[in-house]
Motif scaffolding. Structure first.
Motif, short mmCIF file in Angstrom:
data_model
loop_
_atom_site.label_atom_id
_atom_site.label_comp_id
_atom_site.label_asym_id
_atom_site.label_seq_id
_atom_site.Cartn_x
_atom_site.Cartn_y
_atom_site.Cartn_z
N ILE A 93 10.31 20.61 -13.11
CA ILE A 93 11.18 20.56 -14.49
C ILE A 93 10.14 20.59 -15.56
O ILE A 93 9.04 20.22 -15.44
CB ILE A 93 12.09 19.30 -14.37
CG1 ILE A 93 11.25 18.15 -14.17
CG2 ILE A 93 13.12 19.37 -13.59
CD1 ILE A 93 11.72 16.55 -14.45
N PRO A 94 10.42 21.02 -16.78
CA PRO A 94 9.52 20.92 -17.89
C PRO A 94 9.73 19.32 -18.39
O PRO A 94 10.52 18.52 -18.24
CB PRO A 94 10.39 21.74 -18.91
CG PRO A 94 11.64 21.93 -18.59
CD PRO A 94 11.93 21.68 -17.08
N ALA A 95 8.65 19.24 -19.23
CA ALA A 95 8.36 18.02 -19.68
C ALA A 95 9.51 17.76 -20.95
O ALA A 95 9.74 18.62 -21.61
CB ALA A 95 6.95 17.51 -20.55
N PRO A 96 10.37 16.80 -20.68
CA PRO A 96 11.39 16.61 -21.91
C PRO A 96 10.73 16.09 -23.26
O PRO A 96 9.69 15.86 -23.56
CB PRO A 96 12.31 15.52 -21.37
CG PRO A 96 11.30 14.58 -20.68
CD PRO A 96 10.33 15.46 -20.15
N GLU A 97 11.50 16.66 -24.36
CA GLU A 97 11.11 16.51 -25.92
C GLU A 97 12.16 15.38 -26.37
O GLU A 97 13.19 15.43 -26.41
CB GLU A 97 11.47 17.56 -26.65
CG GLU A 97 10.92 17.43 -28.05
CD GLU A 97 10.94 18.74 -28.80
OE1 GLU A 97 10.89 18.61 -30.17
OE2 GLU A 97 11.18 19.87 -28.37
N TYR A 98 11.55 14.15 -26.72
CA TYR A 98 12.31 13.04 -27.17
C TYR A 98 12.48 13.39 -28.53
O TYR A 98 11.91 13.36 -29.53
CB TYR A 98 11.49 11.54 -26.71
CG TYR A 98 11.14 11.80 -25.24
CD1 TYR A 98 12.15 11.11 -24.42
CD2 TYR A 98 9.80 12.02 -24.85
CE1 TYR A 98 11.84 11.15 -23.08
CE2 TYR A 98 9.76 11.91 -23.55
CZ TYR A 98 10.41 11.49 -22.66
OH TYR A 98 10.23 11.35 -21.33
N LYS A 99 13.84 12.99 -28.90
CA LYS A 99 14.27 13.14 -30.29
C LYS A 99 14.89 12.14 -30.89
O LYS A 99 15.45 11.27 -29.97
CB LYS A 99 15.13 14.57 -30.47
CG LYS A 99 14.24 15.84 -29.90
CD LYS A 99 15.53 17.09 -29.88
CE LYS A 99 14.82 18.28 -29.61
NZ LYS A 99 15.79 19.46 -29.71
N LYS A 119 0.90 19.71 -16.26
CA LYS A 119 1.50 18.97 -14.99
C LYS A 119 1.46 17.72 -15.26
O LYS A 119 2.14 16.85 -14.46
CB LYS A 119 0.67 19.61 -13.67
CG LYS A 119 0.64 21.04 -13.41
CD LYS A 119 -0.15 21.50 -12.19
CE LYS A 119 0.15 20.53 -10.96
NZ LYS A 119 -0.62 21.02 -9.80
N MET A 120 0.58 16.87 -16.10
CA MET A 120 0.46 15.53 -16.37
C MET A 120 1.27 15.09 -17.42
O MET A 120 0.98 14.13 -18.03
CB MET A 120 -0.96 15.20 -16.18
CG MET A 120 -1.66 15.56 -15.19
SD MET A 120 -1.14 14.78 -13.73
CE MET A 120 -1.67 13.03 -13.68
N VAL A 167 -7.09 15.24 -15.84
CA VAL A 167 -7.64 16.60 -15.06
C VAL A 167 -7.90 16.70 -13.69
O VAL A 167 -7.61 17.15 -12.96
CB VAL A 167 -8.69 17.32 -15.99
CG1 VAL A 167 -9.22 18.39 -15.25
CG2 VAL A 167 -8.26 17.53 -17.38
N GLY A 168 -8.63 15.19 -13.41
CA GLY A 168 -9.13 15.03 -12.04
C GLY A 168 -8.13 14.85 -11.00
O GLY A 168 -7.84 15.54 -9.82
N VAL A 169 -6.69 14.15 -11.71
CA VAL A 169 -5.68 14.11 -10.59
C VAL A 169 -5.05 15.24 -10.35
O VAL A 169 -4.72 15.68 -9.03
CB VAL A 169 -4.60 12.86 -11.24
CG1 VAL A 169 -3.36 12.80 -10.33
CG2 VAL A 169 -5.41 11.67 -11.41
N ALA A 170 -4.78 16.22 -11.28
CA ALA A 170 -3.92 17.40 -11.39
C ALA A 170 -4.91 18.27 -10.45
O ALA A 170 -4.41 19.22 -9.87
CB ALA A 170 -3.76 17.97 -12.73
N PHE A 171 -6.10 18.35 -10.60
CA PHE A 171 -6.99 19.23 -9.92
C PHE A 171 -7.11 18.83 -8.32
O PHE A 171 -7.07 19.73 -7.37
CB PHE A 171 -8.57 19.14 -10.36
CG PHE A 171 -9.31 20.13 -9.52
CD1 PHE A 171 -9.59 21.55 -10.01
CD2 PHE A 171 -10.18 19.66 -8.96
CE1 PHE A 171 -10.28 22.32 -9.32
CE2 PHE A 171 -11.11 20.45 -8.00
CZ PHE A 171 -11.13 21.92 -8.35
N GLY A 172 -7.06 17.61 -8.15
CA GLY A 172 -6.98 17.07 -6.84
C GLY A 172 -8.41 16.49 -6.33
O GLY A 172 -9.20 17.53 -6.23
#
Length: 545
Positions: A91-97, A335-336, A369-374
């Motif tokens: 899913i995409p990150a939501p935009e809070y309005k 992704k984060m 970045v480290g978490v998303a890279f693995g």
């Protein structure tokens, strides 16, 4: 580190698929989390209170997940599932309005000047057209409890109140009144009590008694009234029964009183971003106006601020030890739940959403970045520079001295570097010693109030605790003391010292003198009075009295 317990069936519902235990464990690890335990409500209660207490509970699996202490957005299944699904690019990150203001204008909270002496700040928000089911309702209540125990520091910094807006009317007034003047029906009670009576009632309540001391000794207690004089809550103790939220509640009024305004911002943002997904218009929040009566200042909440940060890819690559291109790094950050885009070569612009209050510095970006890279994908390699560890000369010397002293029949003691004020002053008959001591700002116990300025109090305590040991006792300690030093950049310095005590039925000055001579001989220091060596001289000391 907080632990969140979520039923397996609820997890499957929010993830829109069924994960096996192994798959979910690996998924948590990929996102930097840990699946701590798999249990059930029944098993957990049986373990704590016995079989009888768990008779009416079910055996549904409950996954207990360890959450980093600064990731408040993961403290409920809504936030956890949303973050991981964004991470998996499902899913995409939501935009809070912000929702459009109603015809009658924004709800208002008027803050009276008396509140400044006890809980000076308040923030608020409204969630419109909410649809709760039993699971989401339980999650909503549980999130408030998790926040109270975590960032709210057991309600001392922030206390959250949630109300059915259809049962009360604004504008609301946040006051501070005498306990005898506050009377209302508290949550889950059948009759009205004054605030004084509530303190007595809840003094035996296992859940609420811990919060009573926060306001108990104040002449006025904070309280929130609606337009008609209905008590909504008496923070940080209890909400009113009149505005209690139920499964039928459609419009939720959220208020949070605080002693720390920044923490209040974070708490309010967290609640509304996680649960605005249940609104008829998902991820929309109605703001509330806060008016400070004394100053006339007006503030609008929640903030839901999107912050902008700029980082360079070489900086992030260096911190982690990888070599990613600009576009690759931007993809990983997306992704984060961070919106990242390349603005020019080796530079990324990052938009931090209101859910990610843990992002404060480029180091936090590097961590994501480290978490998303693995971390398992990082290639191990030798350091570019070779170094050989060497002990500090002072530490090497002290280690050699300890060996020689122990060989001479002395026993080493190892005491705390912190002690009480009396230990270095009253008990040593040296009242001026506290002037040179470094004091602890907010000591948790009487035993740890200052940093020691002498090794002698610790050795004397050791003797007092070992009086049943056969005599003689020969103890020594070779450690640091801490003393004030205005020439130091931190205002204090460590000083390495050696102390020894001899305890027997009769005094043994010759033993201590022999100890001293042995130490000086090992250090190649001769006995001389001309300043080139050491010597013994009679002196008066207040401590000997």
């Amino acid at each position: 580190m907080p632990t969140v317990g979520i039923k397996k069936v609820i997890l499957d519902k929010h993830f829109n698929r069924v994960y096996t235990e192994k798959e979910f464990d690996e998924l948590c690890f990929e996102y930097g989390l840990e699946l701590d335990e798999i249990t059930s409500e029944k098993a957990a209660v049986e373990k704590e209170r016995g079989t009888g207490a768990a008779a009416d509970l079910n055996d549904q699996e409950v996954y207990k997940i360890d959450i980093p202490a600064n990731r408040y957005d993961l403290l409920s299944v809504e936030g956890l599932a949303r973050a991981i699904r964004i991470f998996k690019q499902e899913i995409p990150a939501p935009e809070y309005k912000f929702a459009d203001a109603p015809k009658g204008g924004l709800q208002k909270i008027i803050v009276k000047k008396e509140t400044a002496a006890i809980r000076p700040f308040v923030v608020g928000a409204v969630l419109r057209d909410v649809s709760f089911d039993p699971d989401s309702y339980a999650s909503f209540i549980d999130l408030q409890d998790k926040l109270h125990q975590n960032i709210c520091r057991k309600r001392t910094l922030v206390a959250i109140g949630t109300h059915d807006l259809d049962t009360i009317q604004g504008p609301f007034e946040y006051r501070a009144e005498a306990p005898k003047d506050i009377k209302f029906k508290p949550l889950n009670q059948t009759k009205e009590y004054t605030a004084e009576e509530l303190m007595t009632l809840y003094s035996s309540d296992s859940h609420l008694k811990a919060y009573l001391p926060i306001i108990q000794n104040h002449p006025r207690y904070p309280v929130i009234y609606d337009k008609n004089g209905v008590v909504c809550s008496m923070p940080p103790i209890i909400n009113g029964e009149h505005s209690k939220i139920t499964l039928k509640t459609k419009n939720v009024f959220i208020e949070a009183t605080a002693t720390d305004k920044q923490k209040a911002f974070v708490v309010l943002d967290t609640i509304v971003t996680l649960f605005s997904q249940y609104c008829a218009k998902p991820f929309t929040v109605e703001q509330v106006e806060v008016v400070y009566e004394e100053s006339g200042a007006k503030e609008i909440y929640p903030l839901l601020s999107y912050r902008e940060m700029t980082v360079t890819t070489p900086e992030i690559n260096t911190k982690i030890g990888i070599n990613l291109e600009d576009v690759e790094m931007a993809t990983l950050l997306n992704k984060m739940s961070l919106k990242a885009e390349v603005v020019n070569k080796e530079t990324l612009k990052i938009i931090v959403p209101p859910t990610r209050h843990d992002i404060l510095h480029a180091c936090d970006i590097a961590e994501d970045v480290g978490v998303a890279f693995g971390y398992n994908n990082l290639i191990t390699k030798l350091p570019e520079s070779n170094t050989v560890a060497v002990a500090f000369p002072i530490n090497k010397l002290c280690d050699n001295l300890r060996i020689e002293i122990a060989a001479a029949g002395w026993t080493e003691a190892l005491n705390f570097a912190l002690c009480s004020r009396d230990d270095i002053s009253v008990k040593l008959c040296q009242p001026d010693a506290l002037k040179q001591a470094v004091h602890i700002g907010n000591p948790k116990t009487l035993e740890f109030q200052v940093a020691r300025t002498s090794l002698l109090p610790g050795l004397l305590k050791t003797l007092a605790s070992n009086r049943d040991m056969p005599l003689p006792l020969k103890l020594f300690e070779l450690q640091d003391v801490i003393i004030k030093d205005e020439s130091s950049d931190v205002g204090a310095k460590n000083e390495r010292r050696l102390a020894a005590v001899y305890y027997n039925k009769a005094a043994g000055f010759e033993i201590i003198q022999g100890f001293l001579d042995r130490m000086m001989r090992m250090l190649n220091v001769n006995q001389a009075k001309d300043g080139s060596g050491y010597y013994i001289e009679a002196a008066e000391s207040e401590t000997r009295n």
